[in-house]
Write an enzyme that holds these catalytic residues in place. Structure first.
Site, PDB file in Angstrom:
ATOM      1  N   ARG A 141       0.847  -1.186   0.000  1.00 16.04           N
ATOM      2  CA  ARG A 141       0.000   0.000   0.000  1.00 16.04           C
ATOM      3  C   ARG A 141       0.891   1.248   0.000  1.00 16.04           C
ATOM      4  O   ARG A 141       1.978   1.257   0.570  1.00 16.04           O
ATOM      5  CB  ARG A 141      -0.915   0.012   1.230  1.00 16.04           C
ATOM      6  CG  ARG A 141      -2.082  -0.974   1.135  1.00 16.04           C
ATOM      7  CD  ARG A 141      -3.036  -0.846   2.314  1.00 16.04           C
ATOM      8  NE  ARG A 141      -2.437  -1.296   3.551  1.00 16.04           N
ATOM      9  CZ  ARG A 141      -1.936  -0.503   4.479  1.00 16.04           C
ATOM     10  NH1 ARG A 141      -1.988   0.823   4.339  1.00 16.04           N
ATOM     11  NH2 ARG A 141      -1.398  -1.007   5.566  1.00 16.04           N
ATOM     12  N   ARG A 200       1.978 -12.150  -0.534  1.00 17.97           N
ATOM     13  CA  ARG A 200       0.620 -12.439  -0.063  1.00 17.97           C
ATOM     14  C   ARG A 200       0.050 -13.709  -0.671  1.00 17.97           C
ATOM     15  O   ARG A 200       0.402 -14.083  -1.789  1.00 17.97           O
ATOM     16  CB  ARG A 200      -0.296 -11.271  -0.440  1.00 17.97           C
ATOM     17  CG  ARG A 200       0.075  -9.942   0.213  1.00 17.97           C
ATOM     18  CD  ARG A 200      -0.585  -9.783   1.546  1.00 17.97           C
ATOM     19  NE  ARG A 200      -0.080  -8.655   2.323  1.00 17.97           N
ATOM     20  CZ  ARG A 200      -0.686  -8.209   3.428  1.00 17.97           C
ATOM     21  NH1 ARG A 200      -1.784  -8.785   3.870  1.00 17.97           N
ATOM     22  NH2 ARG A 200      -0.170  -7.221   4.113  1.00 17.97           N
ATOM     23  N   HIS A 207     -10.671  -2.279  11.391  1.00 18.67           N
ATOM     24  CA  HIS A 207      -9.591  -3.127  10.877  1.00 18.67           C
ATOM     25  C   HIS A 207      -9.387  -4.275  11.863  1.00 18.67           C
ATOM     26  O   HIS A 207      -8.402  -4.307  12.594  1.00 18.67           O
ATOM     27  CB  HIS A 207      -8.328  -2.268  10.755  1.00 18.67           C
ATOM     28  CG  HIS A 207      -7.210  -2.904   9.992  1.00 18.67           C
ATOM     29  ND1 HIS A 207      -5.903  -2.501  10.136  1.00 18.67           N
ATOM     30  CD2 HIS A 207      -7.199  -3.888   9.064  1.00 18.67           C
ATOM     31  CE1 HIS A 207      -5.134  -3.217   9.328  1.00 18.67           C
ATOM     32  NE2 HIS A 207      -5.895  -4.066   8.673  1.00 18.67           N
ATOM     33  N   ASP A 236      -9.675  -9.579   8.741  1.00 16.55           N
ATOM     34  CA  ASP A 236      -9.103  -8.251   8.461  1.00 16.55           C
ATOM     35  C   ASP A 236     -10.070  -7.095   8.733  1.00 16.55           C
ATOM     36  O   ASP A 236      -9.627  -6.029   9.130  1.00 16.55           O
ATOM     37  CB  ASP A 236      -8.634  -8.192   7.001  1.00 16.55           C
ATOM     38  CG  ASP A 236      -7.694  -7.019   6.717  1.00 16.55           C
ATOM     39  OD1 ASP A 236      -6.736  -6.820   7.492  1.00 16.55           O
ATOM     40  OD2 ASP A 236      -7.921  -6.305   5.732  1.00 16.55           O
ATOM     41  N   CYS A 276       0.617  -7.503  11.698  1.00 15.32           N
ATOM     42  CA  CYS A 276       0.851  -7.626  13.142  1.00 15.32           C
ATOM     43  C   CYS A 276       0.018  -8.737  13.774  1.00 15.32           C
ATOM     44  O   CYS A 276      -0.195  -8.727  14.991  1.00 15.32           O
ATOM     45  CB  CYS A 276       0.587  -6.297  13.825  1.00 15.32           C
ATOM     46  SG  CYS A 276       1.775  -5.027  13.335  1.00 15.32           S
ATOM     47  N   TYR A 306      -1.183  -3.420  -7.006  1.00 15.66           N
ATOM     48  CA  TYR A 306      -1.060  -4.139  -5.732  1.00 15.66           C
ATOM     49  C   TYR A 306      -2.405  -4.172  -4.976  1.00 15.66           C
ATOM     50  O   TYR A 306      -3.118  -3.156  -4.911  1.00 15.66           O
ATOM     51  CB  TYR A 306       0.025  -3.495  -4.849  1.00 15.66           C
ATOM     52  CG  TYR A 306       0.006  -4.088  -3.457  1.00 15.66           C
ATOM     53  CD1 TYR A 306       0.519  -5.361  -3.234  1.00 15.66           C
ATOM     54  CD2 TYR A 306      -0.624  -3.441  -2.405  1.00 15.66           C
ATOM     55  CE1 TYR A 306       0.424  -5.953  -1.982  1.00 15.66           C
ATOM     56  CE2 TYR A 306      -0.712  -4.012  -1.151  1.00 15.66           C
ATOM     57  CZ  TYR A 306      -0.190  -5.275  -0.946  1.00 15.66           C
ATOM     58  OH  TYR A 306      -0.303  -5.857   0.290  1.00 15.66           O
ATOM     59  N   LYS A 365      -9.727  -2.167   1.461  1.00 12.67           N
ATOM     60  CA  LYS A 365      -9.360  -1.032   2.318  1.00 12.67           C
ATOM     61  C   LYS A 365     -10.147   0.229   1.946  1.00 12.67           C
ATOM     62  O   LYS A 365     -10.600   0.966   2.820  1.00 12.67           O
ATOM     63  CB  LYS A 365      -7.864  -0.752   2.205  1.00 12.67           C
ATOM     64  CG  LYS A 365      -6.990  -1.951   2.549  1.00 12.67           C
ATOM     65  CD  LYS A 365      -7.262  -2.431   3.941  1.00 12.67           C
ATOM     66  CE  LYS A 365      -6.313  -3.560   4.310  1.00 12.67           C
ATOM     67  NZ  LYS A 365      -6.534  -4.007   5.694  1.00 12.67           N
ATOM     68  N   SER A 400      -1.511  -3.653  10.050  1.00  9.69           N
ATOM     69  CA  SER A 400      -1.169  -4.583   8.979  1.00  9.69           C
ATOM     70  C   SER A 400       0.133  -5.315   9.308  1.00  9.69           C
ATOM     71  O   SER A 400       1.092  -4.706   9.764  1.00  9.69           O
ATOM     72  CB  SER A 400      -1.000  -3.823   7.665  1.00  9.69           C
ATOM     73  OG  SER A 400      -2.166  -3.083   7.412  1.00  9.69           O
TER      74      SER A 400
HETATM   75  P1  GDP Z   1      -2.013  -9.356   9.694  1.00  7.96           P
HETATM   76  O1  GDP Z   1      -1.424  -8.654   8.533  1.00  7.96           O
HETATM   77  O2  GDP Z   1      -2.372  -8.432  10.818  1.00  7.96           O
HETATM   78  O3  GDP Z   1      -3.146 -10.245   9.310  1.00  7.96           O
HETATM   79  O4  GDP Z   1      -0.863 -10.263  10.301  1.00  7.96           O
HETATM   80  P2  GDP Z   1      -0.508 -11.816  10.052  1.00  7.96           P
HETATM   81  O5  GDP Z   1      -1.345 -12.689  10.922  1.00  7.96           O
HETATM   82  O6  GDP Z   1      -0.523 -12.107   8.608  1.00  7.96           O
HETATM   83  O7  GDP Z   1       0.968 -11.837  10.620  1.00  7.96           O
HETATM   84  C1  GDP Z   1       1.957 -10.953  10.133  1.00  7.96           C
HETATM   85  C2  GDP Z   1       3.309 -11.474  10.496  1.00  7.96           C
HETATM   86  O8  GDP Z   1       3.429 -11.541  11.919  1.00  7.96           O
HETATM   87  C3  GDP Z   1       3.573 -12.873   9.975  1.00  7.96           C
HETATM   88  O9  GDP Z   1       4.900 -12.962   9.572  1.00  7.96           O
HETATM   89  C4  GDP Z   1       3.317 -13.750  11.162  1.00  7.96           C
HETATM   90  O10 GDP Z   1       4.056 -14.939  11.117  1.00  7.96           O
HETATM   91  C5  GDP Z   1       3.737 -12.862  12.331  1.00  7.96           C
HETATM   92  N1  GDP Z   1       2.961 -13.165  13.565  1.00  7.96           N
HETATM   93  C6  GDP Z   1       1.617 -13.337  13.649  1.00  7.96           C
HETATM   94  N2  GDP Z   1       1.248 -13.647  14.915  1.00  7.96           N
HETATM   95  C7  GDP Z   1       2.384 -13.668  15.654  1.00  7.96           C
HETATM   96  C8  GDP Z   1       2.667 -13.938  17.035  1.00  7.96           C
HETATM   97  O11 GDP Z   1       1.784 -14.222  17.838  1.00  7.96           O
HETATM   98  N3  GDP Z   1       3.972 -13.839  17.419  1.00  7.96           N
HETATM   99  C9  GDP Z   1       4.965 -13.525  16.536  1.00  7.96           C
HETATM  100  N4  GDP Z   1       6.209 -13.462  16.980  1.00  7.96           N
HETATM  101  N5  GDP Z   1       4.739 -13.291  15.222  1.00  7.96           N
HETATM  102  C10 GDP Z   1       3.470 -13.358  14.785  1.00  7.96           C
HETATM  103  P1  PGA Z   2      -3.266  -7.123   6.601  1.00  5.42           P
HETATM  104  O1  PGA Z   2      -4.061  -6.652   5.294  1.00  5.42           O
HETATM  105  O2  PGA Z   2      -3.827  -6.223   7.656  1.00  5.42           O
HETATM  106  O3  PGA Z   2      -3.693  -8.542   6.705  1.00  5.42           O
HETATM  107  O4  PGA Z   2      -1.794  -6.938   6.446  1.00  5.42           O
HETATM  108  C1  PGA Z   2      -3.593  -5.880   4.281  1.00  5.42           C
HETATM  109  C2  PGA Z   2      -3.201  -4.487   4.708  1.00  5.42           C
HETATM  110  O5  PGA Z   2      -3.644  -4.022   5.763  1.00  5.42           O
HETATM  111  O6  PGA Z   2      -2.447  -3.876   3.948  1.00  5.42           O
HETATM  112 MN    MN Z   3      -5.385  -5.141   6.846  1.00  2.00          MN
HETATM  113 MN    MN Z   4      -4.052 -10.379   7.438  1.00  2.00          MN
END
Ligand code: GDP
Ligand code: PGA
Ligand code: MN
Ligand code: MN
Length: 605
Positions: free
Chosen positions: A79, A389, A249, A296, A273, A220, A229, A271
């Site tokens: 983004r 992704r 979110h 999400d 996290c 993207y 979004k 994002s």
């Molecule tokens: P989103 O973008 O908020 O959906 O985050 P994701 O679930 O896709 O996770 C983003 C990154 O953080 C990935 O590389 C995960 O492996 C990592 N991650 C997710 N949950 C945890 C956790 O509980 N602990 C740690 N250390 N890393 C995490």
């Molecule tokens: P994420 O979604 O929160 O799973 O990373 C895409 C974004 O927020 O850019």
């Molecule tokens: Mn997101």
């Molecule tokens: Mn996600």
């Protein structure tokens, strides 16, 4: 060249839609117009065509049936927050956290960019619905795009095609959010296409009063799948403010205790996290189960019983690939295993399968990296882009709640805020009140990630993980959150703040995370039931020693204690940062939040 009217071949009578499609076609001058029906035949057509043009690689059908890989332009991988605009009529309404350009000026600029921008390409018209079609008030959108990658991705991510188009005229002409997208790469006659057309000039513009989105220059996902979004967060947050609900979110999760008690949790993390991972958690605590509703975005409304009900407007997952593996997120791996997926900027193995860092503990001996170069584990660049992704139908998730598309949604018991903080923020704390919970959300902070362009690892305030997604003034947004408590008969969820990412001095995560987060979730449910006490701290209510269930955990007690601990010195350093953040939000910031900051400051004195 003027487009022949017959070639619009419109399968609808929706007058406003027809007029808009014609207007865009006249402006952008595509070679053809195609109305998307969302069928398998259409998926087959667009994916086959993209394989032919080199946009997609077909993966090994035995490993990844009906799945494809896309390599983007190396400058079109995330983004673009600095190119994202909230073009409200009045600059003050965009607030200090958004980029603003006068709507008329933005339209003039972008109209010139769109002029002829689809030459040599097909213009696709994608009718879609965010949330189930049988919702009380279905939220329609139509995306016009010149990107077949967007067509394929929107098929996964939304309810799109003939069914939403028919529903849009079932009861008079329904309202819809027009979403205009062009990659900004017209083709002159005879000019060869590139695998990933895009433009160095990018604009992601939102017109909140008009409820419209214009996007240019990027293919993207976050910039081009405009239902996600742009509509479901930025435009929907404005709708929600005006109509008295919340567009957030957040993941949505159902937890089932060993006794069969059900709890619903919504959690906002920035994002990359941990939302997708927590949404699909495989609890390590014996007897606990979890089901996913969304990963999400959550739309939340107060129901007749005064509780907050959450629905997921999406129909697919657009997850961060790196770090997703059989040990961390087996349910995501199973979801993708069923195929029907689009991968973007991962590595491809010699066997035509995908790979990324963290997918398996042992890397393939060689692969083709996200930029198409030969790669071996000895290389010092990652094989997959950090923001690579996977895009997969939600229906394939083995832990999907069977009522995930219920139009009423699920009643939320707990809201979690969180982020990536190497220090300061304890593993879990509970808010003392709704107002304190809104303060926690308002002051939430996180290290920046590869999900957006710009430097990675900088701590920034990210209110409710919505900083890049609030479609209006951030202070008014926080006021809107506070106002939920003033509604008659409302019974709001408890609020918690979590941090899976606290680190030791030597840079290692103190908490193992992933499935082990179920231990924190279990404590949260005990708090909801009034089954355990808590320790008061300036940061909120913390677990009493012994109340976090650590049976079977192989992290030592001392490390866990450091993850859980409240550190007054670190919080004293935090206060001026919060002050600065609040000052940056200006005089519209609600007094209640200043009050909470005063309480924090005096409790640290
Ligand atoms: P989103 O973008 O908020 O959906 O985050 P994701 O679930 O896709 O996770 C983003 C990154 O953080 C990935 O590389 C995960 O492996 C990592 N991650 C997710 N949950 C945890 C956790 O509980 N602990 C740690 N250390 N890393 C995490
Ligand atoms: P994420 O979604 O929160 O799973 O990373 C895409 C974004 O927020 O850019
Ligand atoms: Mn997101
Ligand atoms: Mn996600």
């Amino acid at each position: 060249m003027t487009l022949q009217l017959e070639r619009l071949a419109a399968p609808t009578t929706h007058a406003r839609l027809l007029a808009w499609v014609r207007e865009v076609a006249e402006l952008t001058q595509p070679d053809a117009v195609q109305w998307c029906d969302g069928s398998e035949a259409e998926w087959e057509r667009v994916t086959t065509q993209m394989v032919r043009t080199g946009t997609l690689i077909r993966l090994d059908p035995l490993a990844r049936p009906n799945s494809f890989h896309a390599r983007t332009d190396p400058d079109d991988v995330a983004r673009v927050e600095d190119r994202t605009f909230i073009c409200s009529a009045d600059e003050a309404d965009a607030g200090p956290t958004n980029h603003w350009v006068d709507p008329a000026e933005m339209k003039t600029t972008m109209t010139e960019l769109y002029r002829g921008s689809m030459r040599g390409r097909t213009m696709y018209v994608i009718p879609f619905c965010m949330g189930p079609l049988d919702a009380h008030e279905p939220r329609f959108g139509v995306e016009i795009t010149d990107s077949p990658y967007v067509v394929a991705s929107m098929k996964i991510m939304t309810r799109m095609g003939s069914a939403p188009l028919a529903a849009m005229t079932a009861d008079g002409d329904a309202d819809f959010v027009p979403c205009l997208h062009s990659v900004g790469a017209p083709l002159e006659p005879g000019q060869a296409d590139v695998p990933w057309p895009c433009n160095a000039t990018k604009y992601i513009a939102h017109f909140p009063e008009e409820r419209a989105v214009w996007s240019y220059g990027s293919g993207y996902g976050g910039n081009s799948l405009l239902g996600k979004k742009c509509y479901s967060l930025r435009i929907a947050s404005v709708m929600a403010h005006d109509e008295g609900w919340l567009a957030e979110h957040m993941l949505i999760l159902r937890l089932i205790s060993p006794e069969g008690r059900r709890y619903h949790v919504a959690a906002a993390f920035p994002s990359a996290c941990g939302k997708t991972n927590l949404a699909m958690i495989q609890p390590t605590l014996p007897g606990w189960r979890a089901e996913m509703i969304g990963d999400d975005i959550a739309w939340m409304r107060v129901g007749e019983d005064g509780r907050l009900y959450a629905t997921n407007p999406e129909n697919g997952l657009f997850g961060v690939a790196p770090g997703t593996g059989w040990t961390t997120n087996p349910n995501a791996m199973r979801t993708m295993e069923s195929g029907n997926s689009l991968f973007t900027n991962v590595a491809v193995t010699d066997h035509g399968d995908v790979w990324w860092e963290g997918m398996t503990s042992i890397a393939p001996r060689r692969a083709t990296d996200w930029q198409g170069r030969a790669w071996t584990p000895e290389d010092d660049t990652p094989a997959a882009h950090p923001n690579s992704r996977f895009c997969t139908p939600i229906s394939q998730c083995p832990v999907l709640a069977d009522d995930f598309d219920s139009p009423t949604g699920v009643p939320i018991d707990a809201i979690l805020f969180g982020g990536r903080r190497a220090s300061t923020v304890p593993l879990v704390s509970q808010a003392r009140s709704w107002q304190h919970g809104v303060f926690m959300g308002a002051t939430c902070s996180s290290e920046t990630t590869a999900a957006a362009t710009g430097e990675v690892g900088l701590v920034r305030r990210d209110p409710m993980a919505m900083l890049p997604f609030i479609g209006y003034h951030a202070a008014d947004y926080l006021g809107h959150w506070l106002s939920m408590a003033g509604r008659e008969g409302v019974r709001l969820p408890e609020v918690f703040y979590v941090n899976w990412f606290r680190k030791s001095a030597d840079g290692r995560f103190l908490w193992p995370g992933f499935g082990e987060n179920s231990r924190v979730l279990a404590w949260i449910t005990q708090r909801l039931d009034g089954a355990v006490g808590a320790v008061e701290s300036p940061a909120g209510l913390l677990p009493e020693p012994g109340d976090l269930d650590l049976r079977g955990l192989d992290t030592d007690q001392d490390t866990v204690a450091r993850a859980v601990a409240f550190d007054a010195d670190e919080w004293r350093e935090e206060v001026p940062r919060i002050e600065e953040w609040f000052a940056s939000l200006g005089p519209r910031l609600p007094a209640a939040l200043h009050e909470e900051l005063e309480t924090l400051r005096s409790s640290l004195a």
